[in-house]
Design an enzyme around this catalytic site. Structure first.
Site, PDB file in Angstrom:
ATOM      1  N   CYS A  21       6.089   0.235   7.158  1.00 21.25           N
ATOM      2  CA  CYS A  21       5.643   1.396   6.389  1.00 21.25           C
ATOM      3  C   CYS A  21       6.827   1.887   5.563  1.00 21.25           C
ATOM      4  O   CYS A  21       7.928   2.044   6.098  1.00 21.25           O
ATOM      5  CB  CYS A  21       5.177   2.492   7.360  1.00 21.25           C
ATOM      6  N   LEU A  22       6.610   2.125   4.275  1.00 18.82           N
ATOM      7  CA  LEU A  22       7.710   2.564   3.415  1.00 18.82           C
ATOM      8  C   LEU A  22       8.295   3.893   3.887  1.00 18.82           C
ATOM      9  O   LEU A  22       9.445   4.199   3.596  1.00 18.82           O
ATOM     10  CB  LEU A  22       7.241   2.679   1.960  1.00 18.82           C
TER      11      LEU A  22
ATOM     12  N   HIS B  35      -2.778   7.547   6.789  1.00 18.69           N
ATOM     13  CA  HIS B  35      -1.775   8.457   6.211  1.00 18.69           C
ATOM     14  C   HIS B  35      -2.417   9.748   5.705  1.00 18.69           C
ATOM     15  O   HIS B  35      -1.815  10.821   5.779  1.00 18.69           O
ATOM     16  CB  HIS B  35      -1.060   7.797   5.028  1.00 18.69           C
TER      17      HIS B  35
ATOM     18  N   HIS C 203      -4.495   1.447   7.396  1.00 19.34           N
ATOM     19  CA  HIS C 203      -3.149   2.033   7.492  1.00 19.34           C
ATOM     20  C   HIS C 203      -2.995   3.186   6.489  1.00 19.34           C
ATOM     21  O   HIS C 203      -2.490   4.259   6.836  1.00 19.34           O
ATOM     22  CB  HIS C 203      -2.118   0.918   7.235  1.00 19.34           C
ATOM     23  N   GLU C 204      -3.455   2.952   5.253  1.00 18.16           N
ATOM     24  CA  GLU C 204      -3.262   3.972   4.214  1.00 18.16           C
ATOM     25  C   GLU C 204      -4.180   5.181   4.411  1.00 18.16           C
ATOM     26  O   GLU C 204      -3.755   6.324   4.205  1.00 18.16           O
ATOM     27  CB  GLU C 204      -3.457   3.379   2.813  1.00 18.16           C
TER      28      GLU C 204
ATOM     29  N   GLY D  17       0.844  -1.186   0.000  1.00 13.18           N
ATOM     30  CA  GLY D  17       0.000   0.000   0.000  1.00 13.18           C
ATOM     31  C   GLY D  17       0.875   1.230   0.000  1.00 13.18           C
ATOM     32  O   GLY D  17       2.016   1.191   0.478  1.00 13.18           O
TER      33      GLY D  17
ATOM     34  N   GLN E 212       3.043  10.005   1.179  1.00  9.60           N
ATOM     35  CA  GLN E 212       4.319   9.289   1.236  1.00  9.60           C
ATOM     36  C   GLN E 212       5.206   9.576   0.029  1.00  9.60           C
ATOM     37  O   GLN E 212       6.380   9.217   0.026  1.00  9.60           O
ATOM     38  CB  GLN E 212       4.085   7.776   1.324  1.00  9.60           C
TER      39      GLN E 212
HETATM   40 NI    NI Z   1       2.596   3.507   5.754  1.00  8.45          NI
END
Ligand code: NI
Length: 164
Positions: A87-88, A134, A130-131, A44, A49
């Site tokens: 998480c990236l 963000h 999660h996304e 995701g 991000q």
């Molecule tokens: Ni993340």
């Protein structure tokens, strides 16, 4: 290739804006986001991000690519599960996050503005939460069980110290 924004960059803490214009640029951006997600082996990715505070996410939990514009979670219910998330934007950090994963229902528009309602469970339910977090400036470390592992604490500190 889009660059990934890392914690503690304040871009990750903004509340992102709704997308109002559905044009070729948006469609190209969705494809770029998907490319970046796959390139970094994510499941995701949210627009903040990659430095863009717009309500856009891409998700692929192994059942195909979802490009979701203005996603809104309508219901999360059922079984709760604790799982290690990554998480990236917080590379190398894994923390345990409890989320309801029994059932999720959410709506989103596609790149042309067409709205659709989705349902799912399990990993999809987790990743969508999660996304969408963000998009509201919320990170997994805000929701994670404490104390974090020593490893996670160390990596977070490194990211904070190396941020310029
Ligand atoms: Ni993340």
């Amino acid at each position: 290739m889009l660059n990934i924004v890392h914690y503690p960059n304040p871009i990750l803490r903004n509340v992102s804006e709704k997308v109002e214009v559905f044009d070729k640029d948006l469609q190209a951006f969705l494809s770029e986001m998907a490319r970046a997600m796959y390139r970094y082996d994510g499941i995701g990715l949210a627009a903040p991000q990659v430095g863009v505070n717009k309500r856009i996410i891409v998700v692929d939990v192994g059942k195909g690519l979802l490009k979701l514009v203005n996603p809104v979670i309508l219901e999360v219910s059922g079984e709760e599960e604790v799982m290690e998330e990554g998480c990236l934007s917080i590379p190398g950090v894994y923390v345990k996050v409890k989320r309801k994963i029994g059932f999720i229902r959410f709506k989103a528009q596609d790149g042309t503005g067409k709205e659709r309602i989705w349902t799912g469970k399990g990993l999809l339910a987790r990743v969508i939460q999660h996304e969408v977090d963000h998009l509201d400036g919320v990170l997994m470390i805000d929701r994670a069980e404490r104390p974090f592992s020593e490893e996670a604490e160390k990596k977070i500190k490194e990211l904070e110290e190396n941020y310029e």
